[in-house]
Design a protein around this motif. Structure first.
Motif, PDB file in Angstrom:
ATOM      1  N   ASP A   1       0.810  -1.217   0.000  1.00  0.00           N
ATOM      2  CA  ASP A   1       0.000   0.000   0.000  1.00  0.00           C
ATOM      3  C   ASP A   1       0.846   1.270   0.000  1.00  0.00           C
ATOM      4  OD1 ASP A   1       0.603  -0.720   2.808  1.00  0.00           O
ATOM      5  OD2 ASP A   1      -0.548   1.090   3.264  1.00  0.00           O
TER       6      ASP A   1
ATOM      7  N   ASP B   1      -3.974  -2.786  -2.542  1.00  0.00           N
ATOM      8  CA  ASP B   1      -4.797  -3.409  -1.508  1.00  0.00           C
ATOM      9  C   ASP B   1      -5.055  -4.867  -1.868  1.00  0.00           C
ATOM     10  OD1 ASP B   1      -6.754  -3.360  -3.495  1.00  0.00           O
ATOM     11  OD2 ASP B   1      -7.899  -1.741  -2.564  1.00  0.00           O
TER      12      ASP B   1
ATOM     13  N   PRO C   1      -4.705  -1.948   3.518  1.00  0.00           N
ATOM     14  CA  PRO C   1      -6.023  -1.349   3.770  1.00  0.00           C
ATOM     15  C   PRO C   1      -7.119  -2.418   3.723  1.00  0.00           C
ATOM     16  CG  PRO C   1      -4.786  -0.108   2.118  1.00  0.00           C
ATOM     17  CD  PRO C   1      -4.048  -1.391   2.328  1.00  0.00           C
ATOM     18  N   PRO C   2      -8.261  -2.190   4.412  1.00  0.00           N
ATOM     19  CA  PRO C   2      -8.606  -0.938   5.108  1.00  0.00           C
ATOM     20  C   PRO C   2      -8.181  -0.895   6.579  1.00  0.00           C
ATOM     21  CG  PRO C   2     -10.518  -2.361   5.004  1.00  0.00           C
ATOM     22  CD  PRO C   2      -9.429  -3.082   4.251  1.00  0.00           C
ATOM     23  N   THR C   3      -7.957  -2.046   7.228  1.00  0.00           N
ATOM     24  CA  THR C   3      -7.682  -2.029   8.668  1.00  0.00           C
ATOM     25  C   THR C   3      -6.192  -2.076   8.996  1.00  0.00           C
ATOM     26  OG1 THR C   3      -7.743  -4.440   8.943  1.00  0.00           O
ATOM     27  CG2 THR C   3      -9.853  -3.257   9.044  1.00  0.00           C
TER      28      THR C   3
END
Length: 224
Positions: free
Chosen positions: A8, A33, A56-58
């Motif tokens: 990322d 991602d 991503p996202p966490t």
């Protein structure tokens, strides 16, 4: 060698691509991602993938989950996971189904171009490449009664090099001993750890890592 990069951080992603292309390797796609990584694998059918652990996202385990899924969809895909620091559970969980064609390196190793490329080639060819720091932490966090306390200092050195993914010849070169001596040490190691020896490097690495991780988890459970 056809390569997909999943990272990322755009600077690192493009830097990796430039480095590999400068070595005449074929970077067929890059992804920022997990979903775009899986799509790239589906389209390009690479030989090996470079995958960041946290995406991503966490920014937790998306990279590991995607790597496992990519190997499920494309059996035999080599995966070299990159992480900013040692995450033992991720390293061992990735190898639960077998260590062939798998690697786990700290990102700082990328700057050591020769060793990084060696790890990449080893993984692409179905071998294993485990960062020495991961091996060291697994060794030092294992319970004393796991059998490791019965190893001689030389056997401990051999075990660590085995877990990095080195074969007998490479271990002999590193320690400046004969292959026969390495073979004898390995037989002793497996006997002391109650592990059956295997001919394939990836199988014995997986066995050692699973054993160490099992004892590490058991030790943590006893202390809780």
């Amino acid at each position: 060698m056809r390569i997909v990069i999943a990272e990322d951080d755009s600077l690192l992603r493009e830097g990796l691509a430039a480095l590999l292309r400068a070595e005449s390797l074929d970077v067929v796609a890059t992804a920022h991602d997990a979903p775009s990584f899986l799509e790239a694998v589906k389209i390009h059918r690479p030989d090996v993938a470079l995958v960041d652990v946290r995406m991503p996202p966490t920014h937790t385990d998306e990279g590991i989950v995607a790597a496992v899924e990519a190997r499920r969809r494309q059996p035999g895909l080599g995966v070299l996971v990159l992480s900013a620091y040692v995450e033992q559970a991720f390293a061992t969980d990735l190898m639960v189904a077998g260590a062939a064609g798998l690697g786990y390196l700290l990102k700082e190793r990328v700057g050591r171009v020769e060793s990084f490329l060696d790890a990449l080639h080893r993984v692409a060819e179905g071998g294993t490449a485990i960062d020495p720091e991961v091996v060291a932490q697994l060794l030092t966090t294992t319970r004393p009664d796991a059998g490791l306390d019965r190893l001689t200092p030389r056997e401990t050195e051999v075990l660590a090099l085995m877990a990095e993914g080195l074969g007998n010849a490479a271990i002999a070169d590193r320690l400046v001993v004969t292959e026969g001596a390495v073979h004898k040490h390995i037989r002793s190691i497996f006997a002391k750890l109650d592990l059956a020896p295997a001919e394939q490097t990836d199988r014995r690495v997986a066995a050692v890592l699973r054993h160490l991780d099992h004892e590490r988890r058991s030790g943590a459970g006893l202390g809780s």
